[in-house]
Design a protein around this motif. Structure first.
Motif, PDB file in Angstrom:
ATOM      1  N   ASN A  74      40.760  36.660  31.769  1.00  0.00           N
ATOM      2  CA  ASN A  74      40.895  38.102  31.855  1.00  0.00           C
ATOM      3  C   ASN A  74      39.436  38.797  32.440  1.00  0.00           C
ATOM      4  OD1 ASN A  74      42.961  37.643  30.777  1.00  0.00           O
ATOM      5  ND2 ASN A  74      42.726  38.982  29.040  1.00  0.00           N
ATOM      6  N   TYR A  75      38.229  37.933  32.208  1.00  0.00           N
ATOM      7  CA  TYR A  75      37.016  38.323  32.428  1.00  0.00           C
ATOM      8  C   TYR A  75      36.345  37.391  33.311  1.00  0.00           C
ATOM      9  CZ  TYR A  75      32.159  39.869  32.322  1.00  0.00           C
ATOM     10  OH  TYR A  75      30.899  40.086  32.542  1.00  0.00           O
ATOM     11  N   LEU A  76      35.934  36.150  32.973  1.00  0.00           N
ATOM     12  CA  LEU A  76      35.154  35.373  33.645  1.00  0.00           C
ATOM     13  C   LEU A  76      35.627  35.002  35.246  1.00  0.00           C
ATOM     14  CD1 LEU A  76      34.096  32.847  30.945  1.00  0.00           C
ATOM     15  CD2 LEU A  76      32.717  34.748  31.928  1.00  0.00           C
ATOM     16  N   GLY A  77      37.100  34.796  35.210  1.00  0.00           N
ATOM     17  CA  GLY A  77      37.713  34.593  36.487  1.00  0.00           C
ATOM     18  C   GLY A  77      37.511  35.652  37.499  1.00  0.00           C
ATOM     19  N   ALA A  78      37.569  36.896  37.145  1.00  0.00           N
ATOM     20  CA  ALA A  78      37.627  38.238  37.813  1.00  0.00           C
ATOM     21  C   ALA A  78      36.026  38.316  38.164  1.00  0.00           C
ATOM     22  CB  ALA A  78      38.121  39.492  37.111  1.00  0.00           C
ATOM     23  N   PHE A  79      35.073  38.160  37.317  1.00  0.00           N
ATOM     24  CA  PHE A  79      33.818  38.245  37.663  1.00  0.00           C
ATOM     25  C   PHE A  79      33.453  37.161  38.553  1.00  0.00           C
ATOM     26  CE2 PHE A  79      29.308  36.767  37.125  1.00  0.00           C
ATOM     27  CZ  PHE A  79      28.562  38.109  36.501  1.00  0.00           C
ATOM     28  N   PHE A  80      33.850  35.914  38.581  1.00  0.00           N
ATOM     29  CA  PHE A  80      33.340  35.005  39.521  1.00  0.00           C
ATOM     30  C   PHE A  80      34.005  35.128  41.045  1.00  0.00           C
ATOM     31  CE2 PHE A  80      33.901  30.313  40.909  1.00  0.00           C
ATOM     32  CZ  PHE A  80      32.451  29.988  40.905  1.00  0.00           C
ATOM     33  N   LEU A  81      35.299  35.432  40.824  1.00  0.00           N
ATOM     34  CA  LEU A  81      35.919  35.620  42.071  1.00  0.00           C
ATOM     35  C   LEU A  81      35.309  36.906  42.748  1.00  0.00           C
ATOM     36  CD1 LEU A  81      38.600  35.082  44.051  1.00  0.00           C
ATOM     37  CD2 LEU A  81      39.410  37.165  42.924  1.00  0.00           C
ATOM     38  N   THR A  82      34.993  37.836  42.095  1.00  0.00           N
ATOM     39  CA  THR A  82      34.468  39.106  42.759  1.00  0.00           C
ATOM     40  C   THR A  82      32.873  38.848  43.208  1.00  0.00           C
ATOM     41  OG1 THR A  82      35.341  40.475  41.042  1.00  0.00           O
ATOM     42  CG2 THR A  82      33.681  41.668  42.162  1.00  0.00           C
ATOM     43  N   LYS A  83      32.284  38.259  42.553  1.00  0.00           N
ATOM     44  CA  LYS A  83      30.879  37.785  43.063  1.00  0.00           C
ATOM     45  C   LYS A  83      30.886  36.895  44.088  1.00  0.00           C
ATOM     46  CE  LYS A  83      27.207  37.678  41.043  1.00  0.00           C
ATOM     47  NZ  LYS A  83      25.969  38.816  40.946  1.00  0.00           N
ATOM     48  N   LEU A  84      32.000  36.083  44.354  1.00  0.00           N
ATOM     49  CA  LEU A  84      32.272  35.142  45.495  1.00  0.00           C
ATOM     50  C   LEU A  84      32.580  35.998  46.815  1.00  0.00           C
ATOM     51  CD1 LEU A  84      33.800  31.897  44.419  1.00  0.00           C
ATOM     52  CD2 LEU A  84      31.531  32.214  45.102  1.00  0.00           C
ATOM     53  N   LEU A  85      33.266  36.839  46.655  1.00  0.00           N
ATOM     54  CA  LEU A  85      33.940  37.627  47.686  1.00  0.00           C
ATOM     55  C   LEU A  85      33.285  38.805  48.190  1.00  0.00           C
ATOM     56  CD1 LEU A  85      37.994  37.580  46.786  1.00  0.00           C
ATOM     57  CD2 LEU A  85      36.555  36.013  48.136  1.00  0.00           C
ATOM     58  N   LEU A  86      32.454  39.078  47.077  1.00  0.00           N
ATOM     59  CA  LEU A  86      31.323  40.357  47.761  1.00  0.00           C
ATOM     60  C   LEU A  86      30.862  40.268  48.990  1.00  0.00           C
ATOM     61  CD1 LEU A  86      30.990  42.698  45.974  1.00  0.00           C
ATOM     62  CD2 LEU A  86      28.935  41.789  44.897  1.00  0.00           C
ATOM     63  N   PRO A  87      30.425  39.007  49.636  1.00  0.00           N
ATOM     64  CA  PRO A  87      29.994  39.342  50.975  1.00  0.00           C
ATOM     65  C   PRO A  87      31.006  39.645  51.891  1.00  0.00           C
ATOM     66  CG  PRO A  87      29.038  37.012  49.836  1.00  0.00           C
ATOM     67  CD  PRO A  87      30.079  37.736  48.788  1.00  0.00           C
ATOM     68  N   LEU A  88      32.167  39.115  51.902  1.00  0.00           N
ATOM     69  CA  LEU A  88      33.263  39.664  52.610  1.00  0.00           C
ATOM     70  C   LEU A  88      33.533  41.184  52.511  1.00  0.00           C
ATOM     71  CD1 LEU A  88      35.752  36.697  52.121  1.00  0.00           C
ATOM     72  CD2 LEU A  88      34.308  37.298  54.180  1.00  0.00           C
ATOM     73  N   LEU A  89      33.289  41.614  50.995  1.00  0.00           N
ATOM     74  CA  LEU A  89      33.759  43.106  51.118  1.00  0.00           C
ATOM     75  C   LEU A  89      32.794  43.793  51.691  1.00  0.00           C
ATOM     76  CD1 LEU A  89      34.882  42.470  47.352  1.00  0.00           C
ATOM     77  CD2 LEU A  89      36.062  44.028  48.936  1.00  0.00           C
ATOM     78  N   LYS A  90      31.351  43.484  51.568  1.00  0.00           N
ATOM     79  CA  LYS A  90      30.172  44.219  52.133  1.00  0.00           C
ATOM     80  C   LYS A  90      30.275  44.266  53.801  1.00  0.00           C
ATOM     81  CE  LYS A  90      26.812  43.670  48.543  1.00  0.00           C
ATOM     82  NZ  LYS A  90      25.520  42.739  47.963  1.00  0.00           N
ATOM     83  N   THR A  91      30.776  43.014  54.297  1.00  0.00           N
ATOM     84  CA  THR A  91      31.076  43.103  55.731  1.00  0.00           C
ATOM     85  C   THR A  91      32.162  43.859  56.384  1.00  0.00           C
ATOM     86  OG1 THR A  91      32.202  41.217  55.624  1.00  0.00           O
ATOM     87  CG2 THR A  91      29.854  41.008  55.958  1.00  0.00           C
ATOM     88  N   SER A  92      32.906  44.652  55.393  1.00  0.00           N
ATOM     89  CA  SER A  92      34.069  45.504  55.941  1.00  0.00           C
ATOM     90  C   SER A  92      33.784  46.283  56.728  1.00  0.00           C
ATOM     91  CB  SER A  92      34.892  45.741  54.775  1.00  0.00           C
ATOM     92  OG  SER A  92      35.939  46.855  55.346  1.00  0.00           O
ATOM     93  N   LYS A 140      38.730  42.979  27.829  1.00  0.00           N
ATOM     94  CA  LYS A 140      38.806  44.037  28.815  1.00  0.00           C
ATOM     95  C   LYS A 140      37.576  44.946  28.906  1.00  0.00           C
ATOM     96  CE  LYS A 140      42.866  43.364  30.222  1.00  0.00           C
ATOM     97  NZ  LYS A 140      42.906  43.290  31.766  1.00  0.00           N
ATOM     98  N   LEU A 141      36.751  44.967  27.554  1.00  0.00           N
ATOM     99  CA  LEU A 141      35.484  45.688  27.439  1.00  0.00           C
ATOM    100  C   LEU A 141      34.404  45.092  28.203  1.00  0.00           C
ATOM    101  CD1 LEU A 141      33.793  47.915  26.038  1.00  0.00           C
ATOM    102  CD2 LEU A 141      33.028  46.253  24.548  1.00  0.00           C
ATOM    103  N   CYS A 142      34.596  43.395  28.583  1.00  0.00           N
ATOM    104  CA  CYS A 142      33.606  43.217  29.366  1.00  0.00           C
ATOM    105  C   CYS A 142      33.746  43.282  30.751  1.00  0.00           C
ATOM    106  CB  CYS A 142      33.459  41.605  29.146  1.00  0.00           C
ATOM    107  SG  CYS A 142      32.727  40.966  27.721  1.00  0.00           S
ATOM    108  N   LEU A 143      35.005  43.364  30.903  1.00  0.00           N
ATOM    109  CA  LEU A 143      35.688  43.630  32.673  1.00  0.00           C
ATOM    110  C   LEU A 143      35.475  45.038  32.900  1.00  0.00           C
ATOM    111  CD1 LEU A 143      37.123  42.472  34.883  1.00  0.00           C
ATOM    112  CD2 LEU A 143      39.141  43.409  33.915  1.00  0.00           C
ATOM    113  N   LEU A 144      35.504  46.130  31.631  1.00  0.00           N
ATOM    114  CA  LEU A 144      35.000  47.553  32.200  1.00  0.00           C
ATOM    115  C   LEU A 144      33.573  47.573  32.424  1.00  0.00           C
ATOM    116  CD1 LEU A 144      36.297  50.464  32.104  1.00  0.00           C
ATOM    117  CD2 LEU A 144      35.429  50.603  29.877  1.00  0.00           C
ATOM    118  N   LEU A 145      32.721  47.086  31.537  1.00  0.00           N
ATOM    119  CA  LEU A 145      31.168  46.903  31.689  1.00  0.00           C
ATOM    120  C   LEU A 145      30.772  46.478  33.131  1.00  0.00           C
ATOM    121  CD1 LEU A 145      30.092  46.375  27.930  1.00  0.00           C
ATOM    122  CD2 LEU A 145      30.245  48.297  29.148  1.00  0.00           C
TER     123      LEU A 145
END
Ligand SMILES: NC(=O)c1ccc[n+]([C@@H]2O[C@H](COP(=O)([O-])OP(=O)(O)OC[C@H]3O[C@@H](n4cnc5c(N)ncnc54)[C@H](OP(=O)(O)O)[C@@H]3O)[C@@H](O)[C@H]2O)c1
Length: 230
Positions: A74-92, A140-145
């Motif tokens: 619920n949290y660590l996976g979403a955090f890690f995936l987001t961090k990894l994909l951030l460069p691709l989101l930034k180059t949109s 869910k709190l961690c994901l929101l923060l």
């Protein structure tokens, strides 16, 4: 994918399998995605990431990396995936968006010490019983923060940034989320939600996530909310 293709026969689609409770699987997914983008001659970027995955586990189970599976998914996976994909989101070439699917149940958390032991869920391996509702609320709190803080960091100085980060709560919806909960208990819970008029259809539930993902312009109260939560 078939449904999408029926509506748009030119849609360029590809499905990937990823276990979001496993860092290794997430890394493999990222490589496969980048390879697909390159091989298909598409712009190497992402416009939208929806972190929808979530479980309500009723027993303590470690992930491959040794974290609690519910916190891991619920949290660590979403955090890690987001961090990894951030460069691709930034180059949109157009503004991109991250939507984290949260839950109002985070409001049940009081006086929480959000530390490494909680975030990894390791402290719950030591407890006699597995407090599943509490861990779900923490996750869910961690994901929101994380949503608030990432949005703040990406949109500093009130300058709208390239990437917006939002959270969406679908309401109470009868899905597979309670699949590990004994049938008698989940039936009572759904009955109570229905009587109270709180139970949404999946079609209604998805609307908040689609709004967060697709609304033409969004303003996020991230900065204010972050201060409130501190
Ligand atoms: N239903 C509600 O009342 C409610 C209320 C508030 C928030 N939410 C949130 O809404 C989101 C969607 O849940 P839902 O209600 O639609 O429940 P669901 O029907 O059980 O769907 C959960 C989704 O998470 C995926 N998933 C679970 N573990 C995964 C993993 N390790 N790796 C990748 N994907 C994984 C599942 O994929 P597979 O099908 O492939 O397993 C499924 O697509 C969750 O974040 C949940 O916390 C739900």
């Amino acid at each position: 994918m078939e449904d999408i293709r029926e509506q748009n026969k030119d849609a360029h689609l590809k499905g990937f399998v990823v276990d979001l409770s496993s860092f290794r699987s997430i890394l493999e997914f990222k490589s496969s995605l980048e390879k697909w983008l390159m091989d298909s001659d598409m712009h190497s970027s992402i416009q939208l990431l929806i972190n929808n995955e979530g479980i309500l586990a009723t027993s303590a189970r470690p992930t491959a990396e040794g974290y609690d599976q519910m916190m891991g998914t619920n949290y660590l996976g979403a955090f890690f995936l987001t961090k990894l994909l951030l460069p691709l989101l930034k180059t949109s070439p157009v503004g991109s968006r991250i939507v984290n699917v949260t839950s109002f149940t985070h409001r049940a958390v009081f006086g929480a010490q959000i530390n490494e032991d909680i975030v990894t869920g390791k402290c719950f391996f030591r407890s006699k019983e597995y407090p599943c509702a509490r861990i779900y609320q923490y996750s869910k709190l961690c994901l929101l923060l994380f949503t608030y803080e990432l949005h703040r960091q990406l949109n500093l100085d009130n300058k709208p940034g390239q990437v917006s980060v939002l959270s969406a709560h679908p309401g109470m919806v009868k899905t597979n989320i309670m699949q590990e909960v004994p049938f008698s208990l989940s039936s009572i819970a759904y009955l109570v939600f229905r009587v109270l008029g709180l139970l949404q259809s999946p079609e209604n539930g998805i609307n908040s996530i689609l709004d967060a993902a697709l609304a033409p312009s969004v303003s996020s109260p991230a900065a204010d909310s972050a201060i409130e939560l501190e």
